[in-house]
Scaffold this motif. Structure first.
Motif, short mmCIF file in Angstrom:
data_model
loop_
_atom_site.label_atom_id
_atom_site.label_comp_id
_atom_site.label_asym_id
_atom_site.label_seq_id
_atom_site.Cartn_x
_atom_site.Cartn_y
_atom_site.Cartn_z
N ILE A 161 37.43 31.78 25.76
CA ILE A 161 38.59 32.75 25.33
C ILE A 161 39.69 32.64 26.58
CG2 ILE A 161 37.21 34.05 23.71
CD1 ILE A 161 36.97 36.35 25.97
N GLY A 162 40.82 32.95 26.23
CA GLY A 162 41.69 32.86 27.15
C GLY A 162 42.87 33.91 26.83
N THR A 163 43.82 34.17 27.95
CA THR A 163 45.08 34.84 27.91
C THR A 163 46.02 34.42 29.03
OG1 THR A 163 45.79 37.30 27.86
CG2 THR A 163 43.96 36.44 29.42
N SER A 164 46.93 35.02 28.97
CA SER A 164 47.84 34.61 30.20
C SER A 164 48.71 36.00 30.92
CB SER A 164 49.09 33.55 29.71
OG SER A 164 49.74 34.58 28.39
N THR A 165 49.18 36.02 32.20
CA THR A 165 49.57 36.84 32.67
C THR A 165 50.86 37.43 32.37
OG1 THR A 165 50.64 35.52 34.51
CG2 THR A 165 48.41 36.26 34.90
N SER A 166 50.95 38.55 32.37
CA SER A 166 52.36 39.27 32.03
C SER A 166 53.60 38.93 32.86
CB SER A 166 52.33 40.89 31.83
OG SER A 166 52.24 41.41 33.18
N GLY A 167 54.86 39.53 32.60
CA GLY A 167 55.84 39.17 33.59
C GLY A 167 55.71 39.76 34.89
N SER A 168 54.65 40.69 35.10
CA SER A 168 54.55 41.30 36.53
C SER A 168 53.25 40.72 36.88
CB SER A 168 54.30 42.78 36.47
OG SER A 168 53.08 43.25 35.47
N GLY A 169 52.60 39.58 36.43
CA GLY A 169 51.46 38.82 36.74
C GLY A 169 50.19 39.45 36.52
N THR A 170 50.14 40.51 35.75
CA THR A 170 48.93 41.13 35.49
C THR A 170 48.09 40.43 34.24
OG1 THR A 170 49.86 42.62 33.92
CG2 THR A 170 49.66 43.47 36.29
N PHE A 171 46.91 40.58 34.17
CA PHE A 171 46.16 40.11 33.11
C PHE A 171 44.95 41.09 32.73
CE2 PHE A 171 44.11 38.26 36.78
CZ PHE A 171 42.67 38.38 36.32
N GLU A 172 44.40 41.01 31.34
CA GLU A 172 43.23 41.65 30.94
C GLU A 172 42.54 40.82 30.39
OE1 GLU A 172 43.67 45.09 28.97
OE2 GLU A 172 44.96 46.19 30.43
N ILE A 173 41.04 40.47 30.51
CA ILE A 173 40.26 39.56 29.84
C ILE A 173 38.53 40.12 29.70
CG2 ILE A 173 39.59 38.07 31.93
CD1 ILE A 173 39.94 35.59 29.90
N ALA A 174 38.35 39.92 28.54
CA ALA A 174 36.62 40.20 28.27
C ALA A 174 35.83 39.23 29.10
CB ALA A 174 36.37 40.02 26.85
N THR A 175 34.83 39.94 29.78
CA THR A 175 33.82 39.04 30.32
C THR A 175 32.83 39.74 30.52
OG1 THR A 175 34.34 40.27 32.61
CG2 THR A 175 35.82 38.21 32.08
N LYS A 176 31.64 38.97 31.16
CA LYS A 176 30.20 39.36 31.50
C LYS A 176 29.89 39.04 32.82
CE LYS A 176 27.95 39.29 26.77
NZ LYS A 176 26.61 38.99 26.16
N LEU A 177 29.04 39.72 33.53
CA LEU A 177 28.74 39.37 34.82
C LEU A 177 28.28 37.79 34.82
CD1 LEU A 177 28.11 40.64 37.77
CD2 LEU A 177 25.81 40.90 37.05
N ASN A 178 28.78 37.20 36.06
CA ASN A 178 28.47 36.01 36.18
C ASN A 178 29.39 34.86 35.32
OD1 ASN A 178 26.78 36.32 38.58
ND2 ASN A 178 25.23 36.68 37.13
N ASP A 179 30.20 35.30 34.61
CA ASP A 179 31.26 34.47 33.96
C ASP A 179 31.81 33.81 34.86
OD1 ASP A 179 29.99 35.12 31.24
OD2 ASP A 179 31.80 36.14 30.67
N THR A 180 32.50 32.51 34.47
CA THR A 180 33.46 31.79 35.30
C THR A 180 35.01 31.98 34.66
OG1 THR A 180 31.73 30.36 35.88
CG2 THR A 180 34.10 29.53 36.23
N LEU A 181 35.72 32.37 35.42
CA LEU A 181 37.03 32.46 34.88
C LEU A 181 38.08 31.45 35.59
CD1 LEU A 181 37.85 36.43 35.07
CD2 LEU A 181 36.93 34.94 33.38
N LEU A 182 38.99 30.76 34.87
CA LEU A 182 39.87 29.65 35.38
C LEU A 182 41.29 30.15 35.47
CD1 LEU A 182 38.53 26.59 33.49
CD2 LEU A 182 38.07 27.06 35.86
N PHE A 183 42.20 30.12 36.62
CA PHE A 183 43.34 30.35 36.63
C PHE A 183 44.23 28.87 36.89
CE2 PHE A 183 40.78 33.92 37.82
CZ PHE A 183 41.63 34.87 37.22
#
Length: 256
Positions: A51-73
């Motif tokens: 699942i994915g999202t993108s950062t806002s104009g101020s660089g912030t983000f929120e995303i659903a995760t579980k412990l040990n999930d891998t996030l890519l930026f």
């Protein structure tokens, strides 16, 4: 009383595990490592959940995760960052992620690769044209196999796949069932698809599939895609090609 205590402990334990297993929303800010300024429109992908999202104009983000999930930026012109979700991150939201700009080294440019004469009839014979990917249809499948050209070697590769395709593709897909199942999820998420459409380095795709980057050309070669396609396609086209080949593999395996 003893049995009640054991029963109560079991309930509490189950509740704790249920909490740990549920998705949690984590927050953060993506920042330019050099300027220390926030970066907007950075792609944030949960590679484990696809699942994915993108950062806002101020660089912030929120995303659903579980412990040990891998996030890519991932952001054009910047190094892709891979981060594991830790307990500290979950408990001490939000956090900061720093991206570093890529350093590009330009190769030598050859201005006159071909000695042209100025006569169209002659010059068209001097300039090589990249061959289109020729695909050979196989009865029972939605699509055929791409040989890349009409050379005898290309045709023999396709014929080999027609006679024994399931065995050929087992080495590609049979040992990666979990990774291949993620393809369906990747194709559903528009954020993931839009990101892959801008990528040509195979790094993000490899991270999402949890395979080695160097395995991707091997997979496509075994699916008889041309070298031209493998070298020039974007990551979204590569993902769709692998997905199509996997669906064909499942048909062949079922009918074998």
């Amino acid at each position: 009383m003893k049995y009640f205590t054991v029963f109560l402990f079991s309930i509490i334990t189950s509740f704790v595990f249920a909490q740990n297993d549920s998705l949690v929303t984590i927050k953060g800010t993506v920042i330019n490592n050099e300027t220390k300024l926030p970066l907007s429109n950075v792609n944030v992908i949960n590679a484990t959940r696809v699942i994915g999202t993108s950062t806002s104009g101020s660089g912030t983000f929120e995303i659903a995760t579980k412990l040990n999930d891998t996030l890519l930026f991932s952001y054009i012109g910047y190094e892709t960052v891979k981060v594991k979700v830790t307990n500290d991150w979950i408990k001490n939201n939000p956090t900061k992620i720093y991206l570093t700009e890529k350093a590009y080294v330009l190769d030598e440019v050859i201005v006159r690769q071909y000695e042209l004469t100025g006569y169209v009839e002659v010059d068209t014979e001097l300039i090589p044209v990249a061959a289109d990917g020729y695909r050979y249809s196989i009865s029972g499948l939605n699509a055929g196999y791409e040989a890349g050209d009409k050379s005898p070697g290309a045709v023999s590769r396709v014929i080999g796949s027609i006679f024994n395709p399931a065995d050929l593709l087992y080495n590609v897909f049979g040992k990666r069932p979990a990774e291949m199942k993620k393809l369906k999820e990747m194709k559903k998420d528009d954020t993931v698809r839009n990101l892959l459409a801008t990528k040509f380095d195979r790094e993000t795709l490899a991270a999402l599939l949890e395979i080695d980057k160097d395995d991707i050309p091997q997979i496509l070669e075994n699916c008889n895609y041309s070298e031209y396609f493998i070298q020039t396609a974007n990551d979204l086209q590569i993902m769709d090609a692998i997905s199509l080949c996997y669906e064909e593999y499942k048909i062949l395996k079922k009918n074998k």
